[in-house]
Design an enzyme around this catalytic site. Structure first.
Site, PDB file in Angstrom:
ATOM      1  N   ASP A 126      10.427  -6.411   0.644  1.00  0.00           N
ATOM      2  CA  ASP A 126      10.238  -5.928  -0.725  1.00  0.00           C
ATOM      3  C   ASP A 126       8.887  -6.409  -1.279  1.00  0.00           C
ATOM      4  O   ASP A 126       8.473  -7.548  -1.026  1.00  0.00           O
ATOM      5  CB  ASP A 126      11.396  -6.495  -1.559  1.00  0.00           C
ATOM      6  CG  ASP A 126      11.455  -5.960  -2.973  1.00  0.00           C
ATOM      7  OD1 ASP A 126      11.053  -4.796  -3.186  1.00  0.00           O
ATOM      8  OD2 ASP A 126      11.916  -6.701  -3.871  1.00  0.00           O
ATOM      9  N   HIS A 129      13.491  -0.124  -9.440  1.00  0.00           N
ATOM     10  CA  HIS A 129      13.387  -1.589  -9.389  1.00  0.00           C
ATOM     11  C   HIS A 129      13.925  -2.162 -10.698  1.00  0.00           C
ATOM     12  O   HIS A 129      14.172  -1.438 -11.651  1.00  0.00           O
ATOM     13  CB  HIS A 129      11.917  -2.002  -9.213  1.00  0.00           C
ATOM     14  CG  HIS A 129      11.434  -1.850  -7.802  1.00  0.00           C
ATOM     15  ND1 HIS A 129      11.035  -2.911  -7.037  1.00  0.00           N
ATOM     16  CD2 HIS A 129      11.318  -0.759  -7.016  1.00  0.00           C
ATOM     17  CE1 HIS A 129      10.680  -2.481  -5.841  1.00  0.00           C
ATOM     18  NE2 HIS A 129      10.834  -1.172  -5.803  1.00  0.00           N
ATOM     19  N   GLY A 130      14.084  -3.490 -10.716  1.00  0.00           N
ATOM     20  CA  GLY A 130      14.488  -4.145 -11.965  1.00  0.00           C
ATOM     21  C   GLY A 130      15.910  -3.794 -12.363  1.00  0.00           C
ATOM     22  O   GLY A 130      16.192  -3.564 -13.539  1.00  0.00           O
ATOM     23  N   GLY A 131      16.815  -3.767 -11.388  1.00  0.00           N
ATOM     24  CA  GLY A 131      18.193  -3.346 -11.681  1.00  0.00           C
ATOM     25  C   GLY A 131      18.963  -4.286 -12.597  1.00  0.00           C
ATOM     26  O   GLY A 131      19.862  -3.848 -13.322  1.00  0.00           O
ATOM     27  N   GLY A 191      13.527  -8.936 -13.596  1.00  0.00           N
ATOM     28  CA  GLY A 191      13.991 -10.137 -14.300  1.00  0.00           C
ATOM     29  C   GLY A 191      14.924  -9.793 -15.447  1.00  0.00           C
ATOM     30  O   GLY A 191      15.507  -8.706 -15.481  1.00  0.00           O
ATOM     31  N   GLU A 204       4.951   2.152  -4.664  1.00  0.00           N
ATOM     32  CA  GLU A 204       5.253   2.209  -6.105  1.00  0.00           C
ATOM     33  C   GLU A 204       4.054   2.775  -6.838  1.00  0.00           C
ATOM     34  O   GLU A 204       2.922   2.370  -6.588  1.00  0.00           O
ATOM     35  CB  GLU A 204       5.551   0.787  -6.618  1.00  0.00           C
ATOM     36  CG  GLU A 204       5.742   0.713  -8.131  1.00  0.00           C
ATOM     37  CD  GLU A 204       6.056  -0.703  -8.615  1.00  0.00           C
ATOM     38  OE1 GLU A 204       6.845  -1.408  -7.948  1.00  0.00           O
ATOM     39  OE2 GLU A 204       5.507  -1.110  -9.650  1.00  0.00           O
TER      40      GLU A 204
END
Ligand code: 13P
Length: 281
Positions: A82, A206-208, A179, A134
């Site tokens: 990742d 991302h950032g789940g 975060g 990304e």
């Protein structure tokens, strides 16, 4: 069930209209807990580690363990690197048998990001591995060391990027951040919908951590096929261990080990059920 490629898992998720969880791990207990949840729910899954975490979990130690755990699992598991930042570490992950790598060129110009991605794709091809990139910028940072502002992915940028690179999975920025969210995240579903209609590639969120179940489901209905979860699993492990120490100060080491596994297992299980990948192995 063998170690599998990410693209295959995401193509199947596209057909079945669900998302595959990509769960960050930092030690053996987290790997064991995540896979236990996947096996119990008969769900495909991705296990990942980000380059910024390697100071804690060196790649030459955790990498082979992740690959070996996937090879022994009863469900299909892809092993993903990742937020690759350097070609050196991306190559090391490929050499260790990771089945996919992300190269994070989101801080570069679109052109530089495309060139970097193509370079990594050439390398990954030698290992039959898949590549995620990304565009735009997901807020925060993977390890909380920076607080990057969010820059939503442009639809034209996404089209150009995909037609130029043909990357296997594309992470989008739609108001999501890594975060803990300081306020409830407001995801831009219109942008996601437009990207999904314009670009024929599995999309990644991302950032789940901190995104509501309802928003996860909406994202999945709009083409998100891979969802990254890190902070929530670390928090679940910590909380489970804290509960143990609150009960007694005299904790046997192996009880601690058990509680770490359980902490990871509980969070991964919860997310698999929301992502709809249970019984899709
Ligand atoms: P969270 O830590 O917010 O779950 O984000 C995980 C992630 O996107 C890893 O790439």
């Amino acid at each position: 069930m063998p170690l599998v490629g990410m693209r295959d898992l995401l193509n199947k998720a596209e057909k079945g209209k669900y998302a595959v969880g990509s769960f960050s791990v930092a030690n053996m207990e987290m790997v064991m807990g995540a896979i236990k949840a996947g096996e119990e729910l008969n769900s495909p899954m991705i296990i990942q580690i980000a380059e910024v975490r390697l100071n804690y979990s060196p790649l030459h130690l955790i990498g082979p363990m992740m690959v070996s755990a996937a090879s022994a699992a009863k469900i299909p598991v892809a092993i993903h690197f990742d937020h690759g930042l350097t070609l050196e570490k991306v190559n090391e992950a490929l050499e260790l048998g990771f089945t996919s790598v992300m190269i994070d060129g989101s801080k570069c110009s679109l052109k530089d990001n495309m060139n970097l991605t193509k370079k990594v794709m050439d390398e990954a091809k030698k290992y039959n591995a898949d590549v995620e990139a990304e565009i735009g910028r997901v807020g925060g940072s993977e390890d909380g060391s920076e607080n990057l502002s969010i820059l939503c992915t442009g639809v034209n940028e996404a089209k150009e990027f995909y037609s130029e690179t043909g990357v296997d999975a594309l992470a989008v920025a739609i108001g999501n951040a890594h975060g803990v969210y300081l306020e409830n995240p407001k995801l831009n579903f219109n942008i996601l919908d437009e990207i999904n209609k314009s670009v024929d590639v599995p999309l990644v969120l991302h950032g789940g951590t901190g995104i509501s179940d309802e928003d996860f489901r909406k994202c999945i209905s709009l083409g998100i096929r891979k969802i990254n979860i890190a902070t929530a699993t670390f928090a679940s492990v910590e909380e489970n261990v804290r509960k143990l120490y609150n009960q007694s100060e005299n904790v046997d080491y192996f009880k601690l080990h058990e509680k770490e596994i359980e902490g990871a297992y509980l969070n991964v299980k919860r997310h698999i059920l929301v992502f709809g990948s249970q019984n899709k192995a």
